[in-house]
Design a protein around this motif. Structure first.
Motif, PDB file in Angstrom:
ATOM      1  N   LEU A  41       6.351  31.088 -31.194  1.00 47.28           N
ATOM      2  CA  LEU A  41       6.253  31.740 -29.612  1.00 47.28           C
ATOM      3  C   LEU A  41       4.759  32.368 -29.587  1.00 47.28           C
ATOM      4  O   LEU A  41       4.123  32.161 -28.754  1.00 47.28           O
ATOM      5  CB  LEU A  41       7.218  32.718 -29.440  1.00 47.28           C
ATOM      6  N   GLY A  42       4.405  33.092 -30.881  1.00 42.67           N
ATOM      7  CA  GLY A  42       3.108  33.560 -30.739  1.00 42.67           C
ATOM      8  C   GLY A  42       2.165  32.809 -30.611  1.00 42.67           C
ATOM      9  O   GLY A  42       1.062  33.229 -29.904  1.00 42.67           O
ATOM     10  N   ARG A  43       1.902  31.557 -31.152  1.00 41.89           N
ATOM     11  CA  ARG A  43       1.126  30.688 -30.965  1.00 41.89           C
ATOM     12  C   ARG A  43       0.997  30.245 -29.590  1.00 41.89           C
ATOM     13  O   ARG A  43      -0.147  30.336 -29.143  1.00 41.89           O
ATOM     14  CB  ARG A  43       1.168  29.601 -31.980  1.00 41.89           C
ATOM     15  N   LEU A  44       2.011  30.162 -29.089  1.00 47.21           N
ATOM     16  CA  LEU A  44       1.908  29.589 -27.473  1.00 47.21           C
ATOM     17  C   LEU A  44       1.225  30.947 -26.704  1.00 47.21           C
ATOM     18  O   LEU A  44       0.349  30.573 -25.683  1.00 47.21           O
ATOM     19  CB  LEU A  44       3.333  29.160 -27.221  1.00 47.21           C
ATOM     20  N   VAL A  45       1.843  32.087 -26.975  1.00 46.89           N
ATOM     21  CA  VAL A  45       1.118  33.226 -26.081  1.00 46.89           C
ATOM     22  C   VAL A  45      -0.354  33.242 -26.452  1.00 46.89           C
ATOM     23  O   VAL A  45      -0.872  33.550 -25.440  1.00 46.89           O
ATOM     24  CB  VAL A  45       1.968  34.579 -26.515  1.00 46.89           C
ATOM     25  N   ILE A  46      -0.764  33.159 -27.861  1.00 47.42           N
ATOM     26  CA  ILE A  46      -2.277  33.416 -27.982  1.00 47.42           C
ATOM     27  C   ILE A  46      -2.901  32.326 -27.117  1.00 47.42           C
ATOM     28  O   ILE A  46      -4.006  32.772 -26.376  1.00 47.42           O
ATOM     29  CB  ILE A  46      -2.572  33.360 -29.316  1.00 47.42           C
ATOM     30  N   ALA A  47      -2.508  31.146 -27.244  1.00 46.45           N
ATOM     31  CA  ALA A  47      -3.195  29.929 -26.281  1.00 46.45           C
ATOM     32  C   ALA A  47      -3.042  30.379 -25.055  1.00 46.45           C
ATOM     33  O   ALA A  47      -4.299  30.083 -24.374  1.00 46.45           O
ATOM     34  CB  ALA A  47      -2.459  28.625 -26.769  1.00 46.45           C
ATOM     35  N   GLY A  48      -2.184  30.796 -24.573  1.00 44.31           N
ATOM     36  CA  GLY A  48      -2.043  31.079 -23.116  1.00 44.31           C
ATOM     37  C   GLY A  48      -2.897  32.326 -22.587  1.00 44.31           C
ATOM     38  O   GLY A  48      -3.700  32.217 -21.644  1.00 44.31           O
ATOM     39  N   LEU A  49      -2.819  33.453 -23.615  1.00 43.99           N
ATOM     40  CA  LEU A  49      -3.851  34.311 -22.939  1.00 43.99           C
ATOM     41  C   LEU A  49      -5.187  33.963 -23.081  1.00 43.99           C
ATOM     42  O   LEU A  49      -6.162  34.722 -22.112  1.00 43.99           O
ATOM     43  CB  LEU A  49      -3.625  35.647 -24.291  1.00 43.99           C
ATOM     44  N   LYS A  50      -5.748  32.805 -24.247  1.00 45.15           N
ATOM     45  CA  LYS A  50      -7.129  32.536 -24.000  1.00 45.15           C
ATOM     46  C   LYS A  50      -7.499  31.871 -22.988  1.00 45.15           C
ATOM     47  O   LYS A  50      -8.792  31.781 -22.454  1.00 45.15           O
ATOM     48  CB  LYS A  50      -7.089  31.751 -25.189  1.00 45.15           C
ATOM     49  N   ASP A  51      -6.454  31.518 -22.085  1.00 46.49           N
ATOM     50  CA  ASP A  51      -6.829  30.846 -20.773  1.00 46.49           C
ATOM     51  C   ASP A  51      -6.911  32.048 -19.631  1.00 46.49           C
ATOM     52  O   ASP A  51      -7.724  31.489 -18.588  1.00 46.49           O
ATOM     53  CB  ASP A  51      -5.770  29.992 -20.273  1.00 46.49           C
ATOM     54  N   LYS A  52      -6.524  33.079 -19.948  1.00 45.30           N
ATOM     55  CA  LYS A  52      -6.560  34.038 -18.964  1.00 45.30           C
ATOM     56  C   LYS A  52      -7.616  35.346 -19.122  1.00 45.30           C
ATOM     57  O   LYS A  52      -7.961  36.194 -18.381  1.00 45.30           O
ATOM     58  CB  LYS A  52      -5.059  34.807 -18.739  1.00 45.30           C
ATOM     59  N   MET A  53      -8.096  35.502 -20.445  1.00 47.89           N
ATOM     60  CA  MET A  53      -8.948  36.635 -20.801  1.00 47.89           C
ATOM     61  C   MET A  53      -9.695  36.047 -21.915  1.00 47.89           C
ATOM     62  O   MET A  53      -9.606  35.162 -22.345  1.00 47.89           O
ATOM     63  CB  MET A  53      -8.076  37.731 -20.934  1.00 47.89           C
ATOM     64  N   ALA A  54     -10.924  36.809 -22.288  1.00 46.36           N
ATOM     65  CA  ALA A  54     -11.718  36.471 -23.349  1.00 46.36           C
ATOM     66  C   ALA A  54     -11.026  36.778 -24.622  1.00 46.36           C
ATOM     67  O   ALA A  54     -10.274  37.686 -24.914  1.00 46.36           O
ATOM     68  CB  ALA A  54     -12.829  37.625 -23.338  1.00 46.36           C
TER      69      ALA A  54
END
Length: 281
Positions: A12-25
């Motif tokens: 789950l953590g890896r997916l969240v990190i990837a998603g965050l990188k699409d939304k913020m620096a």
């Protein structure tokens, strides 16, 4: 705003990190992990945060505005581990905690719910602002057994005709990203579940349709199902827990007809057919 994610090297953590990188620096994202070297491929700053080494936690949270506390995986130890993280967040000046809890944790009969209820209470008593994401079952919890079911010629379990409102892990990750990056979610608790419920007989029928083979669902007594799980290599205690969760599902513990999840992610949740297809691939 700086966002940190615990358990960043988990699924789950890896997916969240990837998603965050699409939304913020990426420079505003911190991956927290027991072994930060395993986070080297995430493309963000990684810091050591070991639940069982509390002295690592406050330094890891320095400068963090919002913390996603992904619940730990060590059943029976999670309340103490989460308490250490919450205490460290408070001392480090973290402003907001988002926590991944369990569907209807306040009333769920599942043994898993106890530590989630305790953690929710600790967060609320901390004085920090918070958002609670009560995640339902991951569809992968069941589709992970699909290849074995095809090989064995049957899908087995103890969930009876219980309806399961699961969603793909990616759906829950997208919900976390949405809460971490947009809107006012302070003080809110979301009950997250898939849009369409199914039974394990429905799952077996979907597997049959996609493989062209007849894969029936065989409902077993809890003890018998646990023995099968042990026979395929699961530790006895974990096998017993999984079998008990199936019995809970038979009594409605994994069913929910709300739409918090699809509302948060702005799309329908992943259909069972797609999850089965991915499992078969």
């Amino acid at each position: 705003m700086t966002v940190a994610v615990t358990g960043a090297t988990g699924q789950l953590g890896r997916l969240v990190i990837a998603g965050l990188k699409d939304k913020m620096a990426a420079s505003d994202i911190i991956a927290l992990a027991r072994s930060p070297e395993k986070a080297a491929d995430l493309g963000v700053t990684a810091r050591r945060a070991d639940y069982d080494a509390p002295e690592t936690l406050a330094p890891a949270l320095a400068g963090v505005d919002t913390l996603l506390l992904i619940s730990g995986s060590e059943i029976g130890q999670r309340t103490a581990q989460h308490r250490a993280v919450i205490d460290a967040a408070k001392s480090a000046g973290v402003g907001h905690i988002v926590y991944t809890s369990l569907l209807r944790a306040d009333t769920s009969p599942m043994s898993l719910a106890v530590e989630h209820r305790e953690t929710e209470a600790l967060i609320k008593a901390s004085g920090l602002t918070y958002t609670i994401l009560r995640n339902g079952w991951y569809t992968e919890n069941y589709t992970g057994s699909v290849p074995g079911a095809v090989q064995a010629g049957a899908l087995v379990g103890s969930a009876g005709d219980g309806r399961i409102s699961s969603a793909a892990r990616a759906d829950y990750a997208d919900a976390a990203v949405a809460v971490l990056t947009a809107g006012d979610h302070v003080g809110k608790t979301y009950e997250l579940a898939g849009d369409s419920a199914y039974t394990l007989s429905d799952l077996a029928a979907e597997v049959s349709a996609q493989t062209g083979k007849t894969i029936p669902y065989q409902n077993l007594p809890q003890d018998e199902y646990a023995k099968i799980l042990v026979s395929v290599g699961l530790p006895e205690g974990f096998a017993g827990a999984l079998a008990s969760f199936d019995v809970d599902a038979s009594q409605g513990a994994l069913f929910h007809d709300g739409r918090d999840l699809s509302d948060l992610i702005g799309r329908p949740t992943t259909p069972l057919s797609k999850s089965v297809s991915e499992a078969l691939a």
